[in-house]
Design a protein around this motif. Structure first.
Motif, short mmCIF file in Angstrom:
data_model
loop_
_atom_site.label_atom_id
_atom_site.label_comp_id
_atom_site.label_asym_id
_atom_site.label_seq_id
_atom_site.Cartn_x
_atom_site.Cartn_y
_atom_site.Cartn_z
N THR A 1 -23.39 50.47 11.54
CA THR A 1 -23.94 49.48 12.47
C THR A 1 -25.40 49.79 12.74
OG1 THR A 1 -21.83 48.99 13.56
CG2 THR A 1 -23.82 48.61 14.84
N LEU A 2 -26.25 48.77 12.63
CA LEU A 2 -27.67 48.91 12.94
C LEU A 2 -28.00 48.37 14.32
CD1 LEU A 2 -29.52 47.87 9.66
CD2 LEU A 2 -28.84 50.15 10.39
N ALA A 3 -27.30 47.33 14.75
CA ALA A 3 -27.57 46.69 16.04
C ALA A 3 -26.27 46.23 16.66
CB ALA A 3 -28.53 45.52 15.87
N GLY A 4 -26.16 46.43 17.98
CA GLY A 4 -24.99 46.01 18.71
C GLY A 4 -23.98 47.13 18.89
N ASN A 5 -23.43 47.20 20.09
CA ASN A 5 -22.42 48.23 20.36
C ASN A 5 -21.01 47.65 20.48
OD1 ASN A 5 -22.40 46.98 22.85
ND2 ASN A 5 -23.37 48.66 23.97
N GLY B 1 -36.87 46.76 23.50
CA GLY B 1 -37.46 48.04 23.17
C GLY B 1 -36.47 49.17 23.13
N GLY B 2 -35.18 48.86 23.34
CA GLY B 2 -34.16 49.89 23.33
C GLY B 2 -33.64 50.18 21.94
N LEU B 3 -32.82 51.22 21.82
CA LEU B 3 -32.19 51.56 20.56
C LEU B 3 -31.11 50.52 20.25
CD1 LEU B 3 -32.02 53.68 18.26
CD2 LEU B 3 -30.25 54.82 19.62
N ARG C 1 -36.26 41.21 16.68
CA ARG C 1 -36.83 41.95 15.56
C ARG C 1 -36.41 43.41 15.66
NH1 ARG C 1 -42.98 43.83 15.17
NH2 ARG C 1 -42.04 45.31 16.62
N LEU C 2 -35.74 43.90 14.63
CA LEU C 2 -35.26 45.27 14.58
C LEU C 2 -36.16 46.09 13.66
CD1 LEU C 2 -33.14 47.54 15.02
CD2 LEU C 2 -31.85 46.54 13.12
N ASP C 3 -36.76 47.14 14.19
CA ASP C 3 -37.56 48.06 13.40
C ASP C 3 -36.58 49.00 12.69
OD1 ASP C 3 -39.06 50.32 12.53
OD2 ASP C 3 -40.63 49.84 13.98
N GLY D 1 -35.24 52.03 14.68
CA GLY D 1 -33.99 51.52 15.24
C GLY D 1 -34.17 50.75 16.53
N MET D 2 -35.42 50.49 16.94
CA MET D 2 -35.70 49.79 18.19
C MET D 2 -35.66 48.27 17.98
SD MET D 2 -35.94 52.29 20.17
CE MET D 2 -36.30 54.05 20.20
N ILE D 3 -35.21 47.55 19.00
CA ILE D 3 -35.09 46.11 18.92
C ILE D 3 -36.00 45.46 19.95
CG2 ILE D 3 -33.13 45.96 20.55
CD1 ILE D 3 -31.94 43.82 18.59
N ARG D 4 -36.63 44.35 19.54
CA ARG D 4 -37.54 43.62 20.42
C ARG D 4 -37.21 42.14 20.39
NH1 ARG D 4 -41.02 46.82 23.45
NH2 ARG D 4 -42.11 44.85 23.80
N ARG D 5 -37.35 41.49 21.52
CA ARG D 5 -37.26 40.02 21.58
C ARG D 5 -38.61 39.46 21.15
NH1 ARG D 5 -38.44 36.00 25.57
NH2 ARG D 5 -39.18 37.65 26.97
N VAL D 6 -38.58 38.55 20.16
CA VAL D 6 -39.84 38.01 19.65
C VAL D 6 -39.95 36.49 19.80
CG1 VAL D 6 -40.24 39.91 18.04
CG2 VAL D 6 -38.89 37.93 17.29
#
Length: 381
Positions: free
Chosen positions: A214-218, A227-229, A260-262, A266-271
């Motif tokens: 998994t890259l995003a979402g728990n 800006g969180g993991l 947008r996921l770096d 592993g940080m995620i941003r709302r774009v």
């Protein structure tokens, strides 16, 4: 005073200009007045549901039942997934002929190890191609990703065991479980990214090891901390995915946001998108825009993200380098019935479109799903 969150894609001068504009009044339509204008044409589908004959025919004369995914293959043909007839179709853009290349028209999950044309599929949503020309097909209701070998046309399952669930991270992708996966993307190393929609995750299949993570979402539905993991945060119904310059772009259909996921940090941003339903913001800061049902996405080489909005019945374009967002096709949420071709695309109603891709010549192709048509957006001259 309207509060503005600074977009990470807007340069300082542009940001200052946008800030000043919003404090005065956003002149929607003026700031994006130089957007390219397109005309729209049907290239496949006669507007009626029904199975496309296996022997094929002229694309515009054949039924194309609920087209979803569209993608160009290495042979320069256009491949179309049809949810209504459970097939993958091939459209020859030169001759206009259309044929079935995967699926026998019946719903099911069978055929691995044999010819793809004889297999049963269950709601194929998207299709992509790896560097060897193999076709990857995501089947939403079978909860799997399947591969069609470029040389033999034999089909096999590469991810998912066909049972809905949420398991498998760290192990073989073939033994993992998805729940209503929606979209896939492939990077330059043939790694596969899957939006595991009902599990509220985005997952990666390593091309060399064949493992999944998994890259995003728990696993819970919600909005991640900006800006969180990403893998430690909730996520809301991810759908469209695009890989570009080390980032993974994620359309959240339920959250009405683009993230947008770096992939390095592993940080995620709302774009783009406020998170509220609506149809507003053209010409302004994408963070202040509203969406309703962002689904499929496609990214151009220069960093333009094309976003399909199924509930707003439009195609929007987001300049991820300079910031502006605008509408390039569709009339809006209140008009959807087919109203002809050869007209300016922003005057052409669309009905719950889902997929979009960029043609080799730079034009766009979209699935006008409930109008049972595949249509091209050609720059107006």
């Amino acid at each position: 005073m309207l509060a503005i969150q600074r977009s990470p894609f807007v340069h300082d001068v542009v940001y200052q200009t946008l800030t000043l504009t919003v404090l005065i009044a956003i002149p929607i339509g003026n700031a994006f007045a130089d957007r390219p204008e397109y005309r729209i044409e049907t290239i496949a589908g006669n507007g009626m549901p029904g199975d496309t004959p296996a022997e094929g025919g002229l694309g515009k004369e054949m039924p194309v039942d609920l087209p979803f995914g569209v993608e160009y293959g290495p042979d320069a043909a256009l491949y179309i997934t049809t949810v209504g007839s459970h097939r993958v179709l091939r459209l020859d853009r030169k001759s206009g002929g259309i044929t079935s290349v995967a699926g026998n028209g019946r719903k099911g999950y069978a055929g691995d190890g044999g010819p793809a044309i004889e297999a049963t599929l269950n709601e194929p949503y998207e299709v992509r191609f790896d560097s060897r020309g193999n076709m990857l097909v995501l089947e939403m209701q079978n909860h799997v990703v399947r591969r069609i070998d470029a040389k033999t046309a034999v089909i096999s399952t590469v991810a998912g065991d066909g049972t809905p669930g949420d398991r498998g991270d760290g192990g073989p992708a073939r033994e993992a479980r998805f729940h209503h996966p929606h979209s896939i993307a492939i990077d330059e190393n043939d790694n596969i990214y899957v939006s595991d929609q009902s599990n509220h995750r985005v997952r990666k299949i390593d091309a060399r090891a064949g493992t999944i993570e998994t890259l995003a979402g728990n696993g819970t539905r919600g909005y991640p901390e900006d800006g969180g993991l990403a893998k430690a945060q909730p996520l809301h119904s991810p759908q469209g995915l695009a890989v570009h310059t080390g980032f993974l772009w994620i359309a959240s259909v339920g959250g009405n946001v683009v993230w947008r996921l770096d992939m390095t940090t592993g940080m995620i941003r709302r774009v783009a998108g406020t998170g509220h339903k609506g149809f507003s913001g053209d010409g302004g800061d994408p963070l202040q825009a509203t969406f309703d049902g962002p689904r499929g996405v496609a990214m151009s080489r220069d960093g333009t993200l094309y976003i399909v909005e199924g509930e707003n019945n439009v195609i929007r374009t987001f300049d991820t380098v300079n910031g502006p967002i605008g509408t390039i096709a569709g009339v809006g949420p209140k008009q959807h019935a087919y109203a002809g071709d050869g007209i300016v695309a922003v005057k052409a109603p669309l009905w719950q479109p889902h997929g979009i891709c960029i043609s080799p010549d730079g034009s766009l192709v979209l699935s006008d799903t409930k109008n049972h048509r595949v249509r091209a957006l050609v720059p107006a001259k």
